[in-house]
Design an enzyme around this catalytic site. Structure first.
Site, PDB file in Angstrom:
ATOM      1  CG  ASN A   1      78.295  63.871  41.946  1.00 12.88           C
ATOM      2  OD1 ASN A   1      77.981  62.877  42.605  1.00 12.88           O
ATOM      3  ND2 ASN A   1      77.895  64.060  40.697  1.00 12.88           N
TER       4      ASN A   1
ATOM      5  CE  LYS B   1      80.215  62.449  38.540  1.00 16.10           C
ATOM      6  NZ  LYS B   1      80.468  62.658  37.140  1.00 16.10           N
TER       7      LYS B   1
ATOM      8  CG  HIS C   1      74.570  64.210  37.591  1.00 20.59           C
ATOM      9  ND1 HIS C   1      75.085  63.484  36.543  1.00 20.59           N
ATOM     10  CD2 HIS C   1      75.591  64.941  38.093  1.00 20.59           C
ATOM     11  CE1 HIS C   1      76.380  63.764  36.433  1.00 20.59           C
ATOM     12  NE2 HIS C   1      76.715  64.647  37.358  1.00 20.59           N
TER      13      HIS C   1
ATOM     14  CD  GLU D   1      77.677  60.928  35.706  1.00 20.34           C
ATOM     15  OE1 GLU D   1      77.496  60.604  36.897  1.00 20.34           O
ATOM     16  OE2 GLU D   1      78.731  61.462  35.301  1.00 20.34           O
TER      17      GLU D   1
ATOM     18  CD  GLU E   1      77.467  68.784  37.014  1.00 23.24           C
ATOM     19  OE1 GLU E   1      78.426  68.832  37.778  1.00 23.24           O
ATOM     20  OE2 GLU E   1      76.832  67.739  36.793  1.00 23.24           O
TER      21      GLU E   1
ATOM     22  N   GLY F   1      83.656  64.532  33.490  1.00 25.34           N
ATOM     23  CA  GLY F   1      84.523  63.360  33.526  1.00 25.34           C
ATOM     24  C   GLY F   1      85.412  63.210  32.307  1.00 25.34           C
TER      25      GLY F   1
ATOM     26  CB  SER G   1      86.694  68.439  33.704  1.00 27.81           C
ATOM     27  OG  SER G   1      86.269  67.210  33.117  1.00 27.81           O
TER      28      SER G   1
HETATM   29  P1  PGA Z   1      83.567  65.718  37.030  1.00 29.70           P
HETATM   30  O1  PGA Z   1      82.029  65.482  37.404  1.00 29.70           O
HETATM   31  O2  PGA Z   1      84.084  66.795  37.950  1.00 29.70           O
HETATM   32  O3  PGA Z   1      84.247  64.389  37.283  1.00 29.70           O
HETATM   33  O4  PGA Z   1      83.610  66.132  35.610  1.00 29.70           O
HETATM   34  C1  PGA Z   1      81.180  66.544  37.735  1.00 29.70           C
HETATM   35  C2  PGA Z   1      79.782  66.044  37.929  1.00 29.70           C
HETATM   36  O5  PGA Z   1      79.340  65.196  37.162  1.00 29.70           O
HETATM   37  O6  PGA Z   1      79.064  66.479  38.859  1.00 29.70           O
END
Ligand code: PGA
Length: 257
Positions: free
Chosen positions: A13, A15, A99, A101, A171, A177, A217
């Site tokens: 992903n 982003k 997601h 976010e 998630e 993150g 992460s």
């Molecule tokens: P991350 O993000 O691996 O940077 O924690 C995962 C995601 O949000 O899909």
């Protein structure tokens, strides 16, 4: 790593990172670093809509094309939106939906997630449905209740056959993150609970087939333990998918027969 009834999916992903002109070099390097044999592991890159054209011009079959969002509208007067038709035309076979976010930044509600998920299925695009609890919800013991609700709302009015085509990504928001990954046991516990919910609502056959990923992460160092869990069928990877070596290492782990 191969799960008996399901393929493994390692999905990046990106982003809101990289620019379209970086796609070609990244894909070339990734291909060189990926294992020769996939052993049933599908690799997907979910990129911003602006990068889809560049990714679809890569004439290779080993990296699936994924988007990160679509509009809830089909077409027409919706300035700034990108439709399912448009991403499908650029070769997208997968699309992230729900997601955390987007739920936080763009107000994607459970109803909206359900609407987008149905549009994706209608266009033959595999939705990667994200669910996950906040730290506060985990601390208050509300994790399972929250996840159950998110799943129920997102899959509302879908047939069992449609549910079979959905990929679910667990998630935990506190792990995204932050460098703070869920333990193997925490991740497995929730992924198993998701599978049990699917079994209760859609039957054993469907629940055995649905791919459930872990995200938050995940990196080259912690992926082996997570991917070894019986109900974790792959990963949705943010930060580590932006670095060829790290992403390739996760793919290698997912491709281990
Ligand atoms: P991350 O993000 O691996 O940077 O924690 C995962 C995601 O949000 O899909």
């Amino acid at each position: 790593m191969n799960k008996k009834y399901r393929r493994v999916i390692i999905a990046g992903n990106w982003k809101m990172n990289m620019v379209p002109s970086q796609v070609h070099g990244f894909v070339e390097d990734l291909r060189a670093a990926m294992p020769e044999r996939s052993n049933g592991c599908s690799v997907v890159l979910c990129v911003p809509a602006t990068h889809l054209g560049a990714l679809s011009r890569e004439k290779q079959r080993r990296i699936g094309i994924g988007a990160q969002n679509i509009s809830q509208f089909d077409k027409g007067a919706h300035t700034g939106e990108v439709s399912a038709d448009m991403i499908a035309d650029l070769g997208a076979k997968y699309c992230i939906v729900g997601h955390s976010e987007r739920r936080a930044d763009n107000g994607d509600t459970d109803e909206l997630v359900n609407a987008k998920l149905r549009i994706l299925l209608d266009h033959g695009i595999t939705p990667i449905l994200c669910v996950g609890e906040s730290l506060d919800q985990r601390d208050r013991g509300l994790t399972m209740e929250h996840i159950r609700y998110q799943i129920k709302a997102a899959l509302y009015a879908l047939t069992a056959e449609q549910v079979k085509r959905v990929v679910i990504a667990y998630e935990p928001i506190w792990a995204i993150g932050t460098g703070r990954t869920a333990t193997d046991e925490q991740a497995q516990e929730v992924c198993l609970a998701i599978r049990e919910q699917l079994r209760a609502e859609y039957g054993a056959l469907i629940s055995r087939k649905v791919c459930i990923l872990y995200g938050g992460s995940m990196n080259a160092g912690n992926c082996a333990g997570l991917l070894a869990q019986p109900d974790i069928d792959g990963g949705l990877i943010g930060g580590a998918s932006l670095k060829v070596e790290d992403f390739a290492a996760i793919i290698r782990e997912g491709s281990r027969a």
